[in-house]
Structure formats: structure tokens, C-alpha cells
Design an enzyme around this catalytic site. Sequence first.
Site, short mmCIF file in Angstrom:
data_model
loop_
_atom_site.label_atom_id
_atom_site.label_comp_id
_atom_site.label_asym_id
_atom_site.label_seq_id
_atom_site.Cartn_x
_atom_site.Cartn_y
_atom_site.Cartn_z
N TYR A 81 -9.66 15.05 -5.52
CA TYR A 81 -8.71 14.56 -6.52
C TYR A 81 -7.81 15.67 -7.01
O TYR A 81 -6.58 15.54 -7.02
CB TYR A 81 -9.50 13.95 -7.67
CG TYR A 81 -8.66 13.48 -8.83
CD1 TYR A 81 -7.96 12.28 -8.78
CD2 TYR A 81 -8.59 14.23 -10.01
CE1 TYR A 81 -7.20 11.83 -9.85
CE2 TYR A 81 -7.83 13.79 -11.08
CZ TYR A 81 -7.14 12.60 -11.00
OH TYR A 81 -6.39 12.18 -12.07
N ASP B 16 0.87 -1.18 0.00
CA ASP B 16 0.00 0.00 0.00
C ASP B 16 0.91 1.22 0.00
O ASP B 16 1.53 1.54 1.02
CB ASP B 16 -0.90 -0.02 1.24
CG ASP B 16 -1.87 1.15 1.28
OD1 ASP B 16 -1.77 2.04 0.41
OD2 ASP B 16 -2.72 1.18 2.18
N THR C 25 -9.44 4.24 -20.14
CA THR C 25 -8.84 3.16 -19.36
C THR C 25 -9.87 2.37 -18.55
O THR C 25 -9.51 1.42 -17.86
CB THR C 25 -7.81 3.73 -18.37
OG1 THR C 25 -8.48 4.62 -17.46
CG2 THR C 25 -6.71 4.48 -19.10
#
Length: 360
Positions: free
Chosen positions: A177, A84, A212
Site C-alpha cells: 500500500y 475498473d 470509514t
Amino acid sequence: MDTRRCARQRGGRALGRWLTRFDLRNRTVLITGGTRGLGLELARQAGLAGARVAICGRDSDTLARARESLSQDGRGRHWRLTCDVSRSPAGGGADSAPCTASFGPIDVLINNAGMVDVGPVGVMTAADFERDMATNFWGPLNVILAVLPHMRPRGEGRIVNIASIGGKVSVPHLLPYSSSKFALVGLSEGLRAELRASGILVTTVCPGLMRTGSPRHATFKGRHDAEYTWFSLADNLPLLSMDVERAARRILNAVRHGNSHVVLSLPAKVADKVHGLFPGLTSDALGLANRLLPARRADEDGVEGQHCRPVVSVPWLGARSRPGSGTAQPDQLRTGAERKSINRIVGTVGERLADARLTR
């Protein structure tokens, strides 16, 4: 005189590119978020170029499937590392030691791991911002800090940070984001300036939309079905989004030549230039666009894209956008493949024609 001066400048740039060219053959490349989408395509193309590739991800099963997919190419050596990146090595997160033990020192680091939270700011919490910062900013920083001690003594290396056009122009309904990607752009550009003297070249990549399949793995809040619909539409439109194979080629070329900054797709380039020249106008335009996006709905938990349903019928989203859908019929598969092929061709032709106009 002007012609000769321009010729000398072009010759100087060509010489500089040749002197800084970095051959990927027999190099060790570590790619975070390498299990799907852009990361998986980067791993595939790097392997075909002769590199030893290690992909990093959180889920061991997904990593195993990605490695199996890469091994089908029959070229290159691939290795997987479960970790992670949002956690430091001391906390069981990013650590380059296992990769170094298997492949040798890391020559190229590509920070591609990321996450997206979509929805109006009214439904976002501090935890949403912290989660995006942990993966999109602290994740790359943790891996960089783990790799740098091995790169510095050798006096060479490449670090690529996959940011976003959202790290240069903040888009409504993507604030957690965009905030994290703005931080990553600042980190990457500062590292470029500081590490160049050590022979380590840092490249900042700011892609626009890419085809994607990322909406399936994003988290949507508020009116999540409506949010998923607009995000998926934008992600799949050929003239707005970029084919992932072409994006991966551009990024690896930037690695070879040590480019400092790459913006991918024509719409992203235009947005970057316009925002740089007219930031107030860009903000006003995005404010108008925000009025067209789904309105706030409170007390809504985040829903992963693969569990959302588009609120309008969109042919190219197809059965893959519907959770729990069964296997598509052969004619549906054929139609979907044909649409994908047409979208790719149209998108590539449109991007190249537009690039040609800009370079005249």
C-alpha cells in the site's frame, strides 16, 4: 514594519485564494471509488454544493445502491459508471466518454479508488505489490490520461489525488500500500508543476486514518485476525482517526481554492513534519512499533476484513465486525449509535484544539 509586511502577505494569500476559487455549482465531478466511505461522502457533499456528480466503481450492484443513497438527499444530479480504473480504456477500463456524453466535459476529477493489503512483508508476494500498484497508482493515472485531453482545450480543471500519509511515511505491515501511495504522491506533485500553466490545478491529499469502515474491505495476510484487530483499533480511535464528513469538507474546500497539498488529521500532520525533519528517528520508531505487530505466519492466503474476527473484544467494532452476525438488538443499535456520536464529538474537538495550538 514586520506587522505591515505580515499584513501584506496575508492579504496577498487571501487575494490569491479568491482569484483561484472554483465554484462547484453546475460543474461535472467524476469520483472514482465513489460507492462507499470517503468517495460516497465526497459525492454527497459535491451534489449538495450543486455539482453534477458521476461515481465510478467496479460492481454494478454496489454502484446502484450508492446512487440510491445519494438520490435520497433530493439535491444534485448523480450518475454511475461501471469500470475498473486499473485497466486502460482500451482494455475496458477508465473512459470518460460515457460521463462526458451525459453531463458534458469533466471539470473535477477526484481519484479516490484504492485498496489496502495488510500483513508483514514476509507473507507478501510480487502479486500483492502489483495489485496495489494497479489500483492505487495505475488507476489514477489511467483516469487522468482519459480526462486531460478534454480539460486542456478549455484551459481549466481540477484533479484531486487521494493518496495517504502512508505515501509520505512508510508504515510496517502496509508495504504494498505505502509503495503505491508513494508513487501516487510523486505523480501528483509532478502533475501539479506541469499542468498549472494549462489552468489545471492538481491537489495531493494525504489523509491519516479515517472512520470509514475501510478495515472490512482491506485484505489481511499472515495472522489475519490479529492484523485486522490492530488495524481496526487504529481506524476507530477518535484521537487517531478523522471523521469522514469533515475530511470530505476539507477536500472539497481544497478543490475550490486549488490547494496543492492537504494533509488530513493531526496525527498525520505530526508524522509528516517529524519524518521530514528526522527521517532516521521516524524509521527507528516505526521499527520499534513493528515489534508490537503480529508476527509472521507463512502460507497464509489473504482474507477480506469482513471475514476476520477481532482477537480481543472491542465494543465499538460491535456486531458489524463479525462475519455472519445477525441483526443487532435495539439496545445494541442504540448503544452503538451513542458510541459513534461520542467518538465523533471527541475526535472533532481534539483535532480542532490541536489545530489551534499549532497555528498560534
